[in-house]
Write an enzyme that holds these catalytic residues in place. Sequence first.
Site, PDB file in Angstrom:
ATOM      1  N   ASP A  37      38.670 -72.882  31.366  1.00 28.50           N
ATOM      2  CA  ASP A  37      37.312 -73.135  31.874  1.00 28.50           C
ATOM      3  C   ASP A  37      36.682 -74.314  31.143  1.00 28.50           C
ATOM      4  OD1 ASP A  37      35.164 -72.701  33.527  1.00 28.50           O
ATOM      5  OD2 ASP A  37      34.321 -71.062  32.331  1.00 28.50           O
ATOM      6  N   GLY A  38      35.741 -74.958  31.811  1.00 28.35           N
ATOM      7  CA  GLY A  38      34.953 -76.018  31.176  1.00 28.35           C
ATOM      8  C   GLY A  38      35.310 -77.428  31.604  1.00 28.35           C
ATOM      9  N   ASN A  39      36.143 -77.556  32.631  1.00 28.84           N
ATOM     10  CA  ASN A  39      36.514 -78.906  33.087  1.00 28.84           C
ATOM     11  C   ASN A  39      35.299 -79.685  33.591  1.00 28.84           C
ATOM     12  OD1 ASN A  39      39.046 -77.953  32.629  1.00 28.84           O
ATOM     13  ND2 ASN A  39      39.727 -77.969  34.768  1.00 28.84           N
ATOM     14  N   TRP A  42      33.109 -80.782  30.721  1.00 25.69           N
ATOM     15  CA  TRP A  42      33.772 -81.870  29.977  1.00 25.69           C
ATOM     16  C   TRP A  42      33.488 -83.204  30.669  1.00 25.69           C
ATOM     17  CZ3 TRP A  42      37.402 -85.653  30.921  1.00 25.69           C
ATOM     18  CH2 TRP A  42      38.068 -86.186  29.815  1.00 25.69           C
ATOM     19  N   ASN A  85      36.646 -69.368  43.798  1.00 26.58           N
ATOM     20  CA  ASN A  85      36.529 -70.829  43.685  1.00 26.58           C
ATOM     21  C   ASN A  85      36.497 -71.538  45.047  1.00 26.58           C
ATOM     22  OD1 ASN A  85      38.488 -70.980  40.610  1.00 26.58           O
ATOM     23  ND2 ASN A  85      36.274 -71.037  40.836  1.00 26.58           N
ATOM     24  N   GLU A 220      43.507 -58.241  23.650  1.00 28.50           N
ATOM     25  CA  GLU A 220      42.569 -58.777  22.670  1.00 28.50           C
ATOM     26  C   GLU A 220      41.978 -60.056  23.270  1.00 28.50           C
ATOM     27  OE1 GLU A 220      41.615 -57.448  19.832  1.00 28.50           O
ATOM     28  OE2 GLU A 220      42.951 -55.733  20.101  1.00 28.50           O
TER      29      GLU A 220
HETATM   30  C1  IPE Z   1      37.260 -68.806  36.194  1.00 32.05           C
HETATM   31  O1  IPE Z   1      36.424 -69.867  35.969  1.00 32.05           O
HETATM   32  C2  IPE Z   1      38.316 -69.199  37.179  1.00 32.05           C
HETATM   33  C3  IPE Z   1      39.331 -70.122  36.689  1.00 32.05           C
HETATM   34  C4  IPE Z   1      39.448 -70.540  35.458  1.00 32.05           C
HETATM   35  C5  IPE Z   1      40.290 -70.551  37.660  1.00 32.05           C
HETATM   36  P1  IPE Z   1      35.069 -70.049  36.810  1.00 32.05           P
HETATM   37  O2  IPE Z   1      34.412 -71.276  36.268  1.00 32.05           O
HETATM   38  O3  IPE Z   1      35.355 -70.041  38.257  1.00 32.05           O
HETATM   39  O4  IPE Z   1      34.282 -68.723  36.429  1.00 32.05           O
HETATM   40  P2  IPE Z   1      32.742 -68.393  36.468  1.00 32.05           P
HETATM   41  O5  IPE Z   1      32.231 -68.792  37.820  1.00 32.05           O
HETATM   42  O6  IPE Z   1      32.093 -69.210  35.383  1.00 32.05           O
HETATM   43  O7  IPE Z   1      32.652 -66.937  36.193  1.00 32.05           O
HETATM   44  C1  IPE Z   2      37.727 -74.603  35.198  1.00 29.94           C
HETATM   45  O1  IPE Z   2      36.717 -75.513  34.995  1.00 29.94           O
HETATM   46  C2  IPE Z   2      38.629 -74.983  36.335  1.00 29.94           C
HETATM   47  C3  IPE Z   2      38.514 -74.131  37.523  1.00 29.94           C
HETATM   48  C4  IPE Z   2      37.748 -73.089  37.647  1.00 29.94           C
HETATM   49  C5  IPE Z   2      39.333 -74.499  38.652  1.00 29.94           C
HETATM   50  P1  IPE Z   2      35.361 -75.474  35.816  1.00 29.94           P
HETATM   51  O2  IPE Z   2      35.497 -76.369  37.002  1.00 29.94           O
HETATM   52  O3  IPE Z   2      34.954 -74.092  36.111  1.00 29.94           O
HETATM   53  O4  IPE Z   2      34.369 -76.144  34.766  1.00 29.94           O
HETATM   54  P2  IPE Z   2      32.878 -75.717  34.426  1.00 29.94           P
HETATM   55  O5  IPE Z   2      32.885 -74.255  34.135  1.00 29.94           O
HETATM   56  O6  IPE Z   2      32.063 -76.039  35.633  1.00 29.94           O
HETATM   57  O7  IPE Z   2      32.531 -76.548  33.243  1.00 29.94           O
HETATM   58 MG    MG Z   3      33.834 -72.721  35.093  1.00 25.93          MG
END
Ligand code: IPE
Ligand code: IPE
Ligand code: MG
Length: 260
Positions: A37-39, A42, A85, A220
Amino acid sequence: MSLEDVLTWVEQGSAEAALARQIDFDRLPTHVAVIMDGNGRWAAQRGLPRVQGHRAGIDSVRDVVEASARVGVQVLTLYAFSIENWKRPPGEIATLMTLLKYYLRQELRRLLDNNIRFKVVGRGDELTSDVRDELAFATRQTETNTGMQFNIALNYGGRAEIVDAARGAMDAGVRPDELDEDRFADFLYTAGQPDPDLLIRTSGEMRVSNFLLWQIAYAEIWVTETLWPDFRCRHLFEALHAYQKRERRYGGITRPVVAG
Ligand code: IPE
Ligand code: IPE
Ligand code: MG
């Protein structure tokens, strides 16, 4: 894998090397699952479009897959795309699918070199045919490999998986009196695989977002503020080290050090 082996491929004097010395490589989690998560954040931090974060995340995937296989993790599951997603803008979804195909093309050689077996967990049949073909090709090419099992959770939802398993059990004619937890698990996408011992989530979010709901019953959980595109082998080692300091109880009590 022994510490000596690990020290042959991590950079000497690096943070990885220092962490490696603190890890017991005979006591690794068997199955590591990661919510990448967090792309988007970033990319936003750099004034870039979200998709650039997804693109950058490929380097993290490459690093973590290879490091996990090399240290001797038996199963690695990466959450790449949830059923939820699909709510994202079509352009972002299209880029994610294109990146996935690109990753598989680019990395197949490396998966084969590392003896890694690839599998998709999720409702794969709902993906477009070009993506399905690429996934099927990588699965077929790696199916006789005997090293790490690498699962990509794609179009994955934990509740959907449980529903699919229930349907599978009914279709197979399993009678209610025959059904127990082990039998039910035979119908999950991860049938035959051990449950995750360690669940990693990047970018600081304290939730499971519908990931492996059945399988993480006693995992964990380790959450890092690091955003996925910044996550590397060093962070994996931090997680492994933290995991080894946990006391797993499974609802029981701590075993006394001295008997009696
Ligand atoms: C979880 O991340 C799904 C994946 C990493 C593929 P999300 O960014 O979709 O999750 P939420 O919406 O913050 O719960
Ligand atoms: C995780 O990064 C990748 C996927 C869920 C596909 P996000 O796209 O959810 O990045 P944030 O959470 O918006 O930073
Ligand atoms: Mg996310």
